[in-house]
Design a protein around this motif. Sequence first.
Motif, PDB file in Angstrom:
ATOM      1  N   ILE A   1      39.893 -30.192  38.891  1.00  0.00           N
ATOM      2  CA  ILE A   1      40.329 -28.882  38.611  1.00  0.00           C
ATOM      3  C   ILE A   1      39.111 -28.149  37.842  1.00  0.00           C
ATOM      4  O   ILE A   1      38.616 -28.818  36.795  1.00  0.00           O
ATOM      5  CB  ILE A   1      41.578 -29.147  37.569  1.00  0.00           C
ATOM      6  CG1 ILE A   1      42.706 -29.834  38.604  1.00  0.00           C
ATOM      7  CG2 ILE A   1      42.141 -27.591  37.168  1.00  0.00           C
ATOM      8  CD1 ILE A   1      44.113 -29.971  37.835  1.00  0.00           C
ATOM      9  N   TYR A   2      38.926 -27.052  37.977  1.00  0.00           N
ATOM     10  CA  TYR A   2      38.243 -26.248  37.136  1.00  0.00           C
ATOM     11  C   TYR A   2      38.862 -25.096  36.296  1.00  0.00           C
ATOM     12  O   TYR A   2      39.741 -24.545  36.750  1.00  0.00           O
ATOM     13  CB  TYR A   2      36.676 -25.687  37.776  1.00  0.00           C
ATOM     14  CG  TYR A   2      35.812 -26.544  38.395  1.00  0.00           C
ATOM     15  CD1 TYR A   2      34.721 -26.672  37.932  1.00  0.00           C
ATOM     16  CD2 TYR A   2      36.288 -27.167  39.777  1.00  0.00           C
ATOM     17  CE1 TYR A   2      33.814 -27.614  38.174  1.00  0.00           C
ATOM     18  CE2 TYR A   2      35.389 -28.000  39.992  1.00  0.00           C
ATOM     19  CZ  TYR A   2      34.143 -28.306  39.470  1.00  0.00           C
ATOM     20  OH  TYR A   2      33.224 -29.149  39.848  1.00  0.00           O
ATOM     21  N   PHE A   3      38.617 -24.677  35.071  1.00  0.00           N
ATOM     22  CA  PHE A   3      39.161 -23.726  34.325  1.00  0.00           C
ATOM     23  C   PHE A   3      37.965 -22.835  34.055  1.00  0.00           C
ATOM     24  O   PHE A   3      37.223 -23.092  33.145  1.00  0.00           O
ATOM     25  CB  PHE A   3      39.768 -24.193  33.067  1.00  0.00           C
ATOM     26  CG  PHE A   3      40.513 -22.985  32.246  1.00  0.00           C
ATOM     27  CD1 PHE A   3      40.742 -21.902  33.016  1.00  0.00           C
ATOM     28  CD2 PHE A   3      40.345 -23.212  30.897  1.00  0.00           C
ATOM     29  CE1 PHE A   3      41.474 -20.935  32.172  1.00  0.00           C
ATOM     30  CE2 PHE A   3      40.958 -22.046  30.150  1.00  0.00           C
ATOM     31  CZ  PHE A   3      41.417 -21.018  30.907  1.00  0.00           C
TER      32      PHE A   3
ATOM     33  N   ILE B   1      30.561 -23.773  42.504  1.00  0.00           N
ATOM     34  CA  ILE B   1      31.550 -24.584  42.852  1.00  0.00           C
ATOM     35  C   ILE B   1      31.588 -25.120  44.289  1.00  0.00           C
ATOM     36  O   ILE B   1      31.743 -25.910  45.013  1.00  0.00           O
ATOM     37  CB  ILE B   1      32.897 -24.391  42.263  1.00  0.00           C
ATOM     38  CG1 ILE B   1      32.663 -24.533  40.786  1.00  0.00           C
ATOM     39  CG2 ILE B   1      33.906 -25.484  42.599  1.00  0.00           C
ATOM     40  CD1 ILE B   1      33.817 -24.030  39.960  1.00  0.00           C
ATOM     41  N   ALA B   2      31.989 -23.767  45.123  1.00  0.00           N
ATOM     42  CA  ALA B   2      32.113 -23.755  46.649  1.00  0.00           C
ATOM     43  C   ALA B   2      30.782 -24.663  47.243  1.00  0.00           C
ATOM     44  O   ALA B   2      30.884 -25.497  48.044  1.00  0.00           O
ATOM     45  CB  ALA B   2      32.398 -22.761  47.199  1.00  0.00           C
ATOM     46  N   ALA B   3      29.588 -24.263  46.808  1.00  0.00           N
ATOM     47  CA  ALA B   3      28.398 -24.955  47.316  1.00  0.00           C
ATOM     48  C   ALA B   3      28.500 -26.406  47.105  1.00  0.00           C
ATOM     49  O   ALA B   3      28.017 -27.023  47.776  1.00  0.00           O
ATOM     50  CB  ALA B   3      27.348 -24.146  46.689  1.00  0.00           C
ATOM     51  N   ILE B   4      28.608 -26.740  45.882  1.00  0.00           N
ATOM     52  CA  ILE B   4      28.772 -28.099  45.709  1.00  0.00           C
ATOM     53  C   ILE B   4      29.791 -28.907  46.396  1.00  0.00           C
ATOM     54  O   ILE B   4      29.275 -30.035  46.690  1.00  0.00           O
ATOM     55  CB  ILE B   4      29.083 -28.221  44.071  1.00  0.00           C
ATOM     56  CG1 ILE B   4      27.980 -27.709  42.977  1.00  0.00           C
ATOM     57  CG2 ILE B   4      29.199 -29.774  43.497  1.00  0.00           C
ATOM     58  CD1 ILE B   4      28.474 -27.632  41.548  1.00  0.00           C
ATOM     59  N   ILE B   5      31.051 -28.519  46.574  1.00  0.00           N
ATOM     60  CA  ILE B   5      31.861 -29.074  47.389  1.00  0.00           C
ATOM     61  C   ILE B   5      31.396 -29.240  48.933  1.00  0.00           C
ATOM     62  O   ILE B   5      31.509 -30.518  49.308  1.00  0.00           O
ATOM     63  CB  ILE B   5      33.317 -28.376  47.388  1.00  0.00           C
ATOM     64  CG1 ILE B   5      33.861 -28.243  46.088  1.00  0.00           C
ATOM     65  CG2 ILE B   5      34.181 -29.121  48.429  1.00  0.00           C
ATOM     66  CD1 ILE B   5      35.119 -27.215  45.822  1.00  0.00           C
TER      67      ILE B   5
ATOM     68  N   THR C   1      37.570 -29.266  34.252  1.00  0.00           N
ATOM     69  CA  THR C   1      36.149 -29.031  33.775  1.00  0.00           C
ATOM     70  C   THR C   1      36.266 -27.525  33.352  1.00  0.00           C
ATOM     71  O   THR C   1      36.651 -26.734  34.232  1.00  0.00           O
ATOM     72  CB  THR C   1      35.109 -29.053  34.980  1.00  0.00           C
ATOM     73  OG1 THR C   1      35.192 -30.489  35.572  1.00  0.00           O
ATOM     74  CG2 THR C   1      33.676 -28.889  34.528  1.00  0.00           C
ATOM     75  N   VAL C   2      35.958 -27.161  31.988  1.00  0.00           N
ATOM     76  CA  VAL C   2      36.122 -26.149  31.614  1.00  0.00           C
ATOM     77  C   VAL C   2      34.872 -25.294  31.542  1.00  0.00           C
ATOM     78  O   VAL C   2      33.869 -26.069  30.873  1.00  0.00           O
ATOM     79  CB  VAL C   2      36.916 -26.011  30.086  1.00  0.00           C
ATOM     80  CG1 VAL C   2      36.972 -24.631  29.575  1.00  0.00           C
ATOM     81  CG2 VAL C   2      38.181 -26.884  30.153  1.00  0.00           C
TER      82      VAL C   2
END
Length: 325
Positions: A5-7, A23-27, A126-127
């Motif tokens: 989860i990211y905030f 984030i999408a690229a890391i996934i 992850t904030v």
Amino acid sequence: MSRRIYFLWGEESYLIDRELERIAAIIGQESGEEVETIYLDADELNAYELLEALQFSPLFSLQRLVVIKRPWWLGKAKRRGGKTAEIEKIFLDYLQQDMEGQVLVLTANEHSTTNPLVKILDREATVIACKSLGSQHLSEWINKEFASRGLKVEKSAANLMAKSGQDMYYLQNLIDKTALLVKGRPVKIADIEGELETKTEIKVFKLSDALLKRNLKASFQAYNQLLVQGEHPILFLYIIVRQFMALARVKYYNEKSYGSKEIVAQTGLHEFMVKKMLDNARNFSWDELWQLFQIFLQTDVKFKSSSLDDKMLMEALIVEICSKR
């Protein structure tokens, strides 16, 4: 991949979107698979529908990114209205599940430490703060954007853009437009002055942007700053009405399932303006917009024909816009 989860919080939409892309690229890199991205409009979902939307079974896609942008229930208490108990339970239950392959991202304009849901996210997510850039860092970004297009920009021109008060999507659009106009030569301050909104409009846009977000505190801060700078409330009303007309047009086409590019074509608005209005459209129902346009008309009449104090009229209008009915 385990559930994550990211905030993401901050008022600069450009920075939020760039972080989402990262984030999408890391996934994708970690999994070696294409990522399915789903955007949920939490304001249009009740608690049960939200629970259903968060459930995930990797039948057709092994990796899923779910994004919930700026839901009302991540705001301050006075804007939540005490209706977050069901939502809080949903997320507590969600945290107990192992949704392999799903990543959830929530965004908000601010980090409201008194919000129980934000407290949960502070513990479990992850904030990432996506705060607006200061003028120096923004100027550096502007230089890099021009350089990526093979252009140099005069320091005075970059500084003018950085101090304009415009958001980064607006500035990026201006950079693209300027790159086409200068045709390879260095960008001068005259090139920017000719395209950037007038300084007075830029100042008032800070007020109108706060009003579109229904942020009473930010609205009065911008309003009082304008008064100190010697601007007149009648000008405020003109630009505010223009912004809300744009909001209504974008909201109409969005609800007709038009895409962003189609809305740009139908309305003639810049792409950055359409994006801004799409981000704020959910803040106002049609009934509220209709009432506000009536109040705009009444305020205009009072400005021109009554002995009432202009400042008091504008203050009353700000409160009306920011108060949910």
